[in-house]
Write a protein that holds these residues in place. Structure first.
Motif, mmCIF file in Angstrom:
data_model
loop_
_atom_site.group_PDB
_atom_site.id
_atom_site.type_symbol
_atom_site.label_atom_id
_atom_site.label_comp_id
_atom_site.label_asym_id
_atom_site.label_seq_id
_atom_site.Cartn_x
_atom_site.Cartn_y
_atom_site.Cartn_z
ATOM 1 N N LEU B 5 -38.416 49.832 -13.486
ATOM 2 C CA LEU B 5 -39.806 50.240 -13.727
ATOM 3 C C LEU B 5 -40.173 49.916 -15.173
ATOM 4 C CD1 LEU B 5 -42.453 51.682 -13.047
ATOM 5 C CD2 LEU B 5 -41.312 53.865 -13.476
ATOM 6 N N LEU B 6 -41.218 49.093 -15.339
ATOM 7 C CA LEU B 6 -41.699 48.734 -16.676
ATOM 8 C C LEU B 6 -42.957 49.551 -16.979
ATOM 9 C CD1 LEU B 6 -41.561 44.801 -16.580
ATOM 10 C CD2 LEU B 6 -39.826 46.371 -17.485
ATOM 11 N N ILE B 7 -42.951 50.243 -18.117
ATOM 12 C CA ILE B 7 -44.129 51.032 -18.495
ATOM 13 C C ILE B 7 -44.614 50.567 -19.860
ATOM 14 C CG2 ILE B 7 -45.068 53.357 -18.694
ATOM 15 C CD1 ILE B 7 -42.373 54.336 -17.529
ATOM 16 N N ASP B 8 -45.801 49.991 -19.903
ATOM 17 C CA ASP B 8 -46.373 49.507 -21.163
ATOM 18 C C ASP B 8 -47.858 49.337 -20.926
ATOM 19 O OD1 ASP B 8 -47.048 47.976 -23.518
ATOM 20 O OD2 ASP B 8 -44.934 47.444 -23.664
ATOM 21 N N ASP B 9 -48.656 49.573 -21.965
ATOM 22 C CA ASP B 9 -50.100 49.426 -21.748
ATOM 23 C C ASP B 9 -50.571 47.999 -21.994
ATOM 24 O OD1 ASP B 9 -49.959 49.254 -24.438
ATOM 25 O OD2 ASP B 9 -51.203 51.002 -24.874
ATOM 26 N N ASP B 10 -49.666 47.108 -22.381
ATOM 27 C CA ASP B 10 -50.069 45.723 -22.598
ATOM 28 C C ASP B 10 -49.735 44.882 -21.363
ATOM 29 O OD1 ASP B 10 -50.181 42.973 -23.349
ATOM 30 O OD2 ASP B 10 -50.214 43.626 -25.433
ATOM 31 N N ALA B 11 -50.787 44.543 -20.613
ATOM 32 C CA ALA B 11 -50.591 43.858 -19.342
ATOM 33 C C ALA B 11 -49.872 42.525 -19.513
ATOM 34 C CB ALA B 11 -51.941 43.644 -18.661
ATOM 35 N N GLY B 12 -50.143 41.806 -20.596
ATOM 36 C CA GLY B 12 -49.536 40.503 -20.825
ATOM 37 C C GLY B 12 -48.028 40.609 -21.015
ATOM 38 N N LEU B 13 -47.622 41.568 -21.846
ATOM 39 C CA LEU B 13 -46.194 41.768 -22.098
ATOM 40 C C LEU B 13 -45.462 42.146 -20.825
ATOM 41 C CD1 LEU B 13 -45.708 43.758 -25.410
ATOM 42 C CD2 LEU B 13 -45.213 41.368 -24.888
ATOM 43 N N ASP B 15 -46.288 41.505 -17.830
ATOM 44 C CA ASP B 15 -46.260 40.364 -16.913
ATOM 45 C C ASP B 15 -45.135 39.389 -17.275
ATOM 46 O OD1 ASP B 15 -47.450 38.758 -14.774
ATOM 47 O OD2 ASP B 15 -47.944 37.370 -16.408
ATOM 48 N N ALA B 16 -45.006 39.109 -18.587
ATOM 49 C CA ALA B 16 -43.963 38.174 -19.022
ATOM 50 C C ALA B 16 -42.569 38.734 -18.701
ATOM 51 C CB ALA B 16 -44.097 37.906 -20.520
ATOM 52 N N ASN B 17 -42.382 40.026 -18.980
ATOM 53 C CA ASN B 17 -41.084 40.646 -18.692
ATOM 54 C C ASN B 17 -40.786 40.651 -17.197
ATOM 55 O OD1 ASN B 17 -40.316 41.232 -21.332
ATOM 56 N ND2 ASN B 17 -41.601 43.062 -21.378
ATOM 57 N N LYS B 18 -41.841 40.880 -16.425
ATOM 58 C CA LYS B 18 -41.685 40.934 -14.968
ATOM 59 C C LYS B 18 -41.227 39.568 -14.437
ATOM 60 C CE LYS B 18 -44.346 42.530 -10.988
ATOM 61 N NZ LYS B 18 -45.221 41.723 -10.187
ATOM 62 N N LEU B 19 -41.848 38.499 -14.967
ATOM 63 C CA LEU B 19 -41.495 37.151 -14.509
ATOM 64 C C LEU B 19 -40.010 36.881 -14.708
ATOM 65 C CD1 LEU B 19 -44.489 35.036 -15.927
ATOM 66 C CD2 LEU B 19 -43.990 35.514 -13.516
ATOM 67 N N VAL B 20 -39.512 37.225 -15.910
ATOM 68 C CA VAL B 20 -38.111 36.950 -16.226
ATOM 69 C C VAL B 20 -37.178 37.799 -15.358
ATOM 70 C CG1 VAL B 20 -36.352 37.133 -18.027
ATOM 71 C CG2 VAL B 20 -38.577 36.149 -18.564
ATOM 72 N N LEU B 21 -37.507 39.087 -15.211
ATOM 73 C CA LEU B 21 -36.635 39.976 -14.435
ATOM 74 C C LEU B 21 -36.618 39.584 -12.958
ATOM 75 C CD1 LEU B 21 -37.531 43.336 -16.185
ATOM 76 C CD2 LEU B 21 -35.323 42.148 -16.270
ATOM 77 N N GLU B 22 -37.775 39.187 -12.438
ATOM 78 C CA GLU B 22 -37.825 38.780 -11.026
ATOM 79 C C GLU B 22 -37.042 37.491 -10.807
ATOM 80 O OE1 GLU B 22 -41.898 40.962 -9.430
ATOM 81 O OE2 GLU B 22 -41.989 38.852 -10.071
ATOM 82 N N GLY B 25 -33.678 38.089 -10.049
ATOM 83 C CA GLY B 25 -33.426 38.717 -8.763
ATOM 84 C C GLY B 25 -33.684 40.216 -8.700
ATOM 85 N N HIS B 26 -34.275 40.786 -9.776
ATOM 86 C CA HIS B 26 -34.552 42.221 -9.746
ATOM 87 C C HIS B 26 -35.901 42.507 -9.099
ATOM 88 C CE1 HIS B 26 -31.083 43.056 -12.155
ATOM 89 N NE2 HIS B 26 -31.505 42.264 -13.143
ATOM 90 N N GLU B 27 -36.025 43.741 -8.635
ATOM 91 C CA GLU B 27 -37.311 44.178 -8.126
ATOM 92 C C GLU B 27 -37.997 44.944 -9.255
ATOM 93 O OE1 GLU B 27 -37.072 46.853 -4.828
ATOM 94 O OE2 GLU B 27 -39.249 47.152 -4.883
ATOM 95 N N VAL B 28 -39.263 44.620 -9.516
ATOM 96 C CA VAL B 28 -39.932 45.215 -10.680
ATOM 97 C C VAL B 28 -41.185 45.981 -10.265
ATOM 98 C CG1 VAL B 28 -41.036 44.730 -12.898
ATOM 99 C CG2 VAL B 28 -39.074 43.356 -12.160
ATOM 100 N N SER B 29 -41.281 47.232 -10.705
ATOM 101 C CA SER B 29 -42.530 47.991 -10.560
ATOM 102 C C SER B 29 -43.150 48.135 -11.939
ATOM 103 C CB SER B 29 -42.266 49.391 -10.007
ATOM 104 O OG SER B 29 -41.677 49.303 -8.743
ATOM 105 N N VAL B 30 -44.465 48.295 -11.953
ATOM 106 C CA VAL B 30 -45.187 48.312 -13.227
ATOM 107 C C VAL B 30 -46.102 49.529 -13.306
ATOM 108 C CG1 VAL B 30 -46.995 47.117 -14.505
ATOM 109 C CG2 VAL B 30 -45.132 45.805 -13.495
ATOM 110 N N ALA B 31 -46.122 50.179 -14.467
ATOM 111 C CA ALA B 31 -47.107 51.244 -14.718
ATOM 112 C C ALA B 31 -47.690 51.029 -16.103
ATOM 113 C CB ALA B 31 -46.438 52.609 -14.618
ATOM 114 N N TYR B 32 -48.993 51.233 -16.226
ATOM 115 C CA TYR B 32 -49.651 51.005 -17.525
ATOM 116 C C TYR B 32 -49.901 52.303 -18.286
ATOM 117 C CZ TYR B 32 -50.394 46.419 -15.494
ATOM 118 O OH TYR B 32 -50.196 45.194 -14.917
#
Lengths: 383, 137
Positions: B5-13, B15-22, B25-32
């Motif tokens: 679970l990634l929690i950050d209010d910066d959507a761009g950051l 998104d970039a972290n999500k791309l790398v983690l996915e 092979g990880h599953e990524v959830s996001v909260a702002y």
């Protein structure tokens, strides 16, 4: 009602009678600084030697000292010299029975605020103390104001630094993704990233433009030319500015306000309305509605811009017009903005003799009300 | 593969972290926001949490980290911060000394490249797995 502010006063004289006489004269005397709405509350204490005064100044410094020129040990002039060496901001009134012009000149050179010749009447004492109290309170306020200005400037710059750093961090993160070739070797896979980076550079550019506007408004470099302005035309022009984006998202624009005039600078009204309309579209739902209307209200015209968008909580609405405030939640996360638009709009409205207010309900929409003076209702020279 | 679970209010950051983690092979959830994160946490427990210190309010991240540590004592939490740079403080997080008031596994200075963050995440996941393995169940 004047606000009362404490001033610590020490009377230093080796004649106990003189000390107690001054204490009685100053008892209940509250010199007023009318321009600041402040009344000085004097806290008078007595000492009989210069040595005692110096010790007291170390532990509990006074704002004002009524100092006898001729003291048994260390003299009044020596004490004055010490104060000026220590760069104390204490105001000193020298009292002496040996009143002559040389003493006065010497005391003034050493930085005494004023001079009282003994014997002196209660009126003379109060008049001199009043002058000193006025000086002390005015300089105290000037100091506080300067500090407050520095604090606000520091806060503004740290927020600005944070806002400018955020997109750079995003670029860095995306560059890392590209360097790592996370999405493979085919450039087309990175199209989404590139589009997002472009959005952020646009946002930065807009923020810099807004910052320049804000600085210009605050420094008074906006040359204002108030004129009678047709509300209906101004609303139609603002609607025109967002028409393409509204059409793309299926948002309907409605404007009214025929026959009403305001007295304001047309380009400033344009900036305010552009901002309100842009927000009304930006924070609307697809297929929503933006409705602008106007009504006369006493010497003012109230222009409302309503949307059917995401709205906001009361606590968010309360801080909406401050610089760099952007309401952050799930609904606003993808929406770009500098956080300066409404701060600018509010400043412009206030300068024009009006104001902007907001009413809002989460999930239902927001209604911004811009009030501006009707023609003839203000003295243009004074505004 | 883990659920992060990634929690950050910066959507761009995010998104970039999500791309790398996915991509790993990880599953990524996001909260702002902290509130959104809490809603997700209550629905489904992730294997690891990455959060920013400063979200809506200056201390939101700290509060969230504390709440998480009470409800999910074993969950590894990585905290990202721009605080050091912001405050010019040379304070450094020390898990032994600071973990009781700031219940996080690691305190990472922002900006951190997504690939570097992914390495930190792998290490924290591995450490959590070993810890779990050692514990008698």
């Amino acid at each position: 009602m004047a606000v009362s502010e404490k001033l610590k006063v020490i009377v230093c004289d080796d004649e106990p009678k003189m000390c107690s006489a001054i204490k009685i004269i100053l008892d209940g005397f509250r010199p007023e600084v009318r321009t600041l709405g402040v009344e000085a509350e004097l806290e008078v204490s007595l000492v009989s030697t210069g040595e005692e005064l110096l010790t007291r100044m170390e532990t509990d410094p006074a704002d004002l000292v009524l100092l006898d020129y001729k003291l048994p040990g260390i003299s009044g002039m020596d004490i004055l010299g010490r104060f000026s060496e220590e760069k104390r901001e204490t105001a000193v009134i020298i009292m002496t029975a040996y009143a002559n012009i040389e003493t006065a000149i010497q005391a003034t050179r050493l930085g005494s605020f004023d001079f009282l010749a003994k014997p002196c009447t209660p009126e003379e004492v109060r008049y001199t103390v009043k002058k000193a109290a006025h000086h002390l309170i005015v300089s105290r306020h000037a100091r506080l104001l300067a500090q407050e200005k520095k604090r606000i400037r520091f806060q503004f710059i740290s927020v600005l630094a944070h806002e400018l750093k955020a997109p750079i961090n995003t670029f860095d993160a995306y560059l890392d993704v590209m360097r790592d070739m996370t999405l493979g070797k085919d450039m087309t896979a990175y199209a989404g990233i590139i589009a997002k980076c472009s959005e952020r550079t646009d946002g930065m550019r807009k923020m810099i433009a807004d910052l320049l506007d804000l600085t210009r408004i605050e420094s008074g470099q906006f040359r204002r030319a108030p004129a009678a302005l047709e509300v209906a035309g101004a609303l139609a022009a603002a609607a025109e500015g967002v028409a393409a984006e509204a059409a793309r998202r299926g948002i309907k624009l409605e404007t009214e306000g025929a026959g009403l005039l305001v007295e304001a600078d047309p380009s400033e009204v344009g900036m305010i309305l552009n901002n309100l309309f842009t927000n009304a579209v930006k924070y609307n739902r697809d297929g929503g509605l933006v409705r602008a209307s106007a009504a006369a209200d006493g010497g003012k015209v109230r222009i409302t811009v309503e949307d059917t968008g995401i709205g906001m909580e009361k606590k968010d609405a309360a801080r909406l017009f401050s610089e760099f405030v952007r309401i952050k939640n799930r609904a606003t996360i993808g929406i770009p903005g500098s956080g300066l638009g409404l701060a600018i709009a509010r400043k412009l409205a206030l300068q024009a003799g009006g104001d902007i207010e907001v009413e809002s309900e989460p999930g239902k929409g927001s209604r911004f009300t811009l009030s501006l003076p009707a023609p003839g209702s203000i003295d243009l020279k004074a505004a | 593969m883990a659920h992060i679970l990634l929690i950050d209010d910066d959507a761009g950051l995010v998104d970039a972290n999500k791309l790398v983690l996915e991509a790993k092979g990880h599953e990524v959830s996001v909260a702002y926001t902290g509130d959104d994160a809490w809603k997700l946490l209550e629905k489904r427990r992730p294997d690891l949490l990455v959060m920013d210190v400063m979200m809506e309010e200056f201390t939101s991240g700290f509060e969230l980290a504390r709440d998480v540590s009470i409800k999910f004592p074993d969950m590894p939490v990585l905290m990202l911060t721009g605080v050091q740079e912001h405050m010019r403080s040379d304070w450094k997080f020390d898990e032994d000394k600071d973990a009781d008031w700031l219940p996080v596994r690691k305190f990472l200075a922002k900006p951190i490249p997504p690939t570097k963050l992914a390495e930190e995440i792998e290490a924290a996941l591995k450490a959590a797995k070993e810890k779990k393995g050692k514990r008698p169940s």
